[in-house]
Design an enzyme around this catalytic site. Structure first.
Site, PDB file in Angstrom:
ATOM      1  N   ILE A 293      41.100  53.944  38.735  1.00 12.98           N
ATOM      2  CA  ILE A 293      42.398  53.357  38.093  1.00 12.98           C
ATOM      3  C   ILE A 293      43.606  53.213  39.172  1.00 12.98           C
ATOM      4  O   ILE A 293      44.358  52.415  39.197  1.00 12.98           O
ATOM      5  CB  ILE A 293      42.772  54.264  36.935  1.00 12.98           C
ATOM      6  CG1 ILE A 293      42.081  54.187  35.706  1.00 12.98           C
ATOM      7  CG2 ILE A 293      44.410  53.770  36.693  1.00 12.98           C
ATOM      8  CD1 ILE A 293      42.082  52.360  35.305  1.00 12.98           C
ATOM      9  N   ALA A 367      48.040  59.244  38.611  1.00 16.36           N
ATOM     10  CA  ALA A 367      46.695  58.851  38.126  1.00 16.36           C
ATOM     11  C   ALA A 367      45.628  59.947  38.742  1.00 16.36           C
ATOM     12  O   ALA A 367      44.353  59.973  38.229  1.00 16.36           O
ATOM     13  CB  ALA A 367      46.022  57.629  38.672  1.00 16.36           C
ATOM     14  N   LYS A 413      40.326  61.238  25.454  1.00 20.16           N
ATOM     15  CA  LYS A 413      39.978  62.533  25.286  1.00 20.16           C
ATOM     16  C   LYS A 413      40.895  63.376  24.954  1.00 20.16           C
ATOM     17  O   LYS A 413      40.735  64.571  24.757  1.00 20.16           O
ATOM     18  CB  LYS A 413      39.047  62.819  26.437  1.00 20.16           C
ATOM     19  CG  LYS A 413      37.834  61.960  26.672  1.00 20.16           C
ATOM     20  CD  LYS A 413      36.875  62.001  27.975  1.00 20.16           C
ATOM     21  CE  LYS A 413      35.634  61.035  27.616  1.00 20.16           C
ATOM     22  NZ  LYS A 413      36.163  59.618  27.740  1.00 20.16           N
ATOM     23  N   LYS A 425      44.363  67.240  29.719  1.00 23.75           N
ATOM     24  CA  LYS A 425      45.068  66.176  29.751  1.00 23.75           C
ATOM     25  C   LYS A 425      46.465  66.068  28.491  1.00 23.75           C
ATOM     26  O   LYS A 425      47.369  65.691  28.750  1.00 23.75           O
ATOM     27  CB  LYS A 425      44.182  65.027  29.636  1.00 23.75           C
ATOM     28  CG  LYS A 425      43.384  64.629  30.850  1.00 23.75           C
ATOM     29  CD  LYS A 425      44.069  64.477  32.070  1.00 23.75           C
ATOM     30  CE  LYS A 425      44.831  63.030  32.292  1.00 23.75           C
ATOM     31  NZ  LYS A 425      45.396  62.708  33.168  1.00 23.75           N
ATOM     32  N   VAL A 459      29.179  55.317  32.257  1.00 19.94           N
ATOM     33  CA  VAL A 459      27.764  55.234  31.854  1.00 19.94           C
ATOM     34  C   VAL A 459      27.003  54.017  32.374  1.00 19.94           C
ATOM     35  O   VAL A 459      25.823  53.895  32.467  1.00 19.94           O
ATOM     36  CB  VAL A 459      27.830  55.293  30.232  1.00 19.94           C
ATOM     37  CG1 VAL A 459      28.295  53.939  29.597  1.00 19.94           C
ATOM     38  CG2 VAL A 459      26.366  55.715  29.566  1.00 19.94           C
TER      39      VAL A 459
END
Length: 664
Positions: A293, A367, A413, A425, A459
């Site tokens: 990111i 980030a 998440k 987070k 993934v």
């Protein structure tokens, strides 16, 4: 015959040109003799030398005209209809020359012979070349992979012409959903409907289908690929129309259709005023600039002409890679923007304050974070120090130095987390919310979104590597789902959300529909032209199964079945259709500070059980799966080791030693 054609292909160009000149000379004489025979209906002229003398000037002048028109520079294998124009012009001049020579020499040649000769010469010279093209292509096409082209429009025709000039593929048919094109011939190939694709693959032994639909939306491409996937052939695509028009790519630059091409949505055009607001003419810092990111944020920021761009990164190679890429981009575009690549950790208060002060930073995109669920679950203290206290350090420094805007990159998440990464987070969000309430100099905001396509640890690269290794492809649970978004879209939305912030905002990006990971794995196998099967659900003999097995291995440590984006139930819309604003629970600054002090002490003493307890009591909605603690150092410190020495067995507990060693 094939041997002769292969030898012709391999001979050098000058010899090929000489061969063409010799062949055309013979054809000129043959066409003249045939024209005379057709006109006179006899062969009495054969013995008259005066008749043949007219060819003395006609033959070399005709060859000269053909050469000037570039006919002998054309490669026969790749000759196109444009060559017919050159042949027609050359034949016309040849017929005129024949007429004038016959007239001037008083040779017994009927006036209609030049006309008959012109028709014959055009048909023979052009026909021989195109017959040779077909023969040469069929000879080289025997080893080429038979394919079908999806899309019989202009792009499909251009792709077919490009393939005719390669030795890798041979296009046998077109597929198109336009009823007006179906059953017609395009470039000599029949056009079939999508419903006939299965029979086409079976009857013509098609090995791949090439998508020639560069302007189609992602939604349309998804529909087409879903229809073609069960056929068990490779699916490839030409580059996007933007790359083709700009010259970055060619029609023949085929690539495998990837999940990234299909999962992402068609982006909503960004709003220029929001993209510029916090960037244009300002000094911008990106922490974690070398990550997935962070690096894309840097690319997007550079487009908005900041006064300077500061890259903060703890990884030397990642910092080098992104800084070199950005500088090369500026050089290519002939722009001059200072790019300052700074090595450092957000956990270092002195370093962070010095950076913000030295470069007079006005906007921060934070980030930098540890984002891999399993790794943070196994390295809890370092995850918290980076995600929570690293955020605290850079956020407090930003407020102290008078940074105008601070945007935290958060994650889905963080919503009702079941793992330490998500909980850390969410705690980082509380830190920014607390600072937003306690001061007014810096506008703090948080942007929360799900998985991005192509990110490190994603993934999709793992599935791809497993398929290329021959399988099996491992999926943690048959019902697990995830949201996906392209990195460029996520980065643009982050920038625009930050521009709408008023202080303490929690923005949530519209991620679209969730994707079932089991379906994604099977789709990726099919896109490689292979047949997937679920290992646990088949009792077939191995020879009757598919090509690649999909294995359900169980949820990872701390993994959730379904990700969420909101803690509350009433998100509010914003001026942007894909950005929502959420009202989330926050803590007063004094309560937050007390909570962070407890967390700091627990990290210092390496007490994972207390960290877990603090997270459970804090307003994080943290609900771990079970009571197990997976931290590698914690589990190692609680194991009893039996050390056998001569005549002595010592039982030693390593917890105290580890606490002393790792409590920094």
């Amino acid at each position: 015959m094939t041997f002769i054609l292969d030898r012709l292909i391999r001979i050098n160009r000058p010899f090929k040109r000489a061969l063409q000149v010799f062949a055309d000379s013979a054809l000129i004489g043959l066409c003249f003799a045939t024209a005379m025979m057709l006109r006179l209906e006899s062969v009495v002229f054969v013995s008259d030398p005066q008749v043949w003398l007219v060819l003395v000037p006609v033959l070399p002048l005709t060859i000269f005209v053909f050469a000037r028109l570039g006919l002998y520079r054309s490669i026969v294998r790749y000759i196109t209809g444009r060559a017919l124009r050159s042949i027609a012009i050359g034949v016309f001049f040849s017929a005129v020359i024949l007429f004038l020579v016959a007239l001037m020499s008083s040779a017994p040649i009927p006036r209609s012979v030049p006309g008959i000769y012109a028709i014959l010469l055009f048909l023979v010279v052009g026909g021989v070349r195109f017959l040779m093209r077909i023969a040469l292509r069929q000879s080289s096409g025997n080893a080429r992979k038979p394919v079908a082209i999806y899309g019989a429009g202009e792009s499909g025709r251009q792709l077919q012409n490009a393939l005719d000039q390669t030795r890798e593929y041979t296009a046998l048919a077109f597929i198109d959903d336009d009823p007006e094109l179906q059953r017609s011939l395009v470039a000599g190939r029949r056009v079939f409907s999508p419903e006939q694709a299965g029979l086409l693959v079976e009857n013509l032994q098609i090995k791949a289908i090439l998508l020639a639909i560069p302007s189609a939306s992602r939604a349309r491409r998804r529909e087409i690929v879903a229809q073609l996937e069960p056929l068990g052939v490779e699916i490839k695509t030409i580059p996007g129309m933007t790359d083709i028009v700009s010259g970055v790519a060619k029609f023949s630059d085929l690539k495998q259709v990837t999940p990234e091409d299909l999962l992402g949505r068609d982006p909503v055009p960004s709003r220029p005023e929001l993209m510029r607001q916090n960037i244009a003419g300002k000094v911008v810092l990106v922490s974690g600039a070398g990550g997935s990111i962070g690096s894309e944020l840097c690319r997007q920021i550079l487009k908005q002409n900041p006064a300077a761009l500061v890259l903060l990164e703890v990884s030397e190679y990642a910092l080098y890679a992104i800084s070199m890429e950005l500088r090369e981009t500026l050089a290519r575009e002939e722009r001059s923007i200072p790019i300052d690549a700074v090595l450092g950790s957000v956990q270092n208060p002195g370093r962070v304050r010095a950076i913000l002060r030295a470069f007079q930073v006005q906007t921060v995109y934070h980030a930098a974070a540890y984002k891999h669920v399993v790794l943070v679950e196994e390295n809890v203290v370092e995850g918290i120090r980076n995600n929570v206290f690293g955020t605290k350090v850079i956020a407090e420094a930003a407020a102290e130095m008078g940074v105008e805007n601070f945007i935290l990159i958060s994650t889905d998440k963080a919503v009702r987390p079941t793992n330490f990464m998500g909980a850390s987070k969410r705690m980082a969000e509380l830190v920014c919310q607390g600072l937003a309430q306690s001061q007014t100099r810096t506008t703090f905001s948080m942007v929360r979104f799900g998985n991005v396509l192509g990110s490190s640890g994603s993934v999709i690269p793992r599935f791809r590597a497993q398929i290329e290794a021959g399988g099996p492809v491992t999926v943690t649970h048959r019902d697990i789902t995830r949201y996906f978004m392209t990195i460029p879209e996520a980065s643009q939305l982050v920038i625009q959300a930050g521009a709408m912030a008023r202080g303490g905002d929690v923005f949530v990006l519209d991620m679209g529909d969730p994707v079932k990971i089991l379906d994604l794995a099977q789709s990726m196998v099919r896109l490689h032209g292979l047949k997937p099967y679920i290992i646990e659900e088949t009792d077939q003999p191995e020879t009757e199964r598919g090509d690649i097995g999909v294995k359900i291995v169980g949820l990872n440590k701390g993994e959730k079945l379904y990700e969420e984006l909101l803690i509350g139930d009433k998100p509010q819309g914003t001026d942007h259709p894909r950005i929502m604003s959420a009202t989330e629970v926050s803590l007063p600054q004094d309560e937050l500070n007390a909570l962070l002090e407890q967390l700091q002490r627990a990290c210092h003493s390496f007490d994972i059980a207390t960290i877990r307890k603090i997270f459970l009591q804090a307003p994080l909605a943290y609900r771990p799966n079970g009571e197990a603690i997976y931290d590698l150092m914690w589990t190692a410190s609680h194991r009893k080791r039996v050390v056998t020495l001569p005549k002595l067995t010592v039982i030693e507990g390593a917890k105290d030693d580890l606490q002393a060693k790792y409590s920094l």
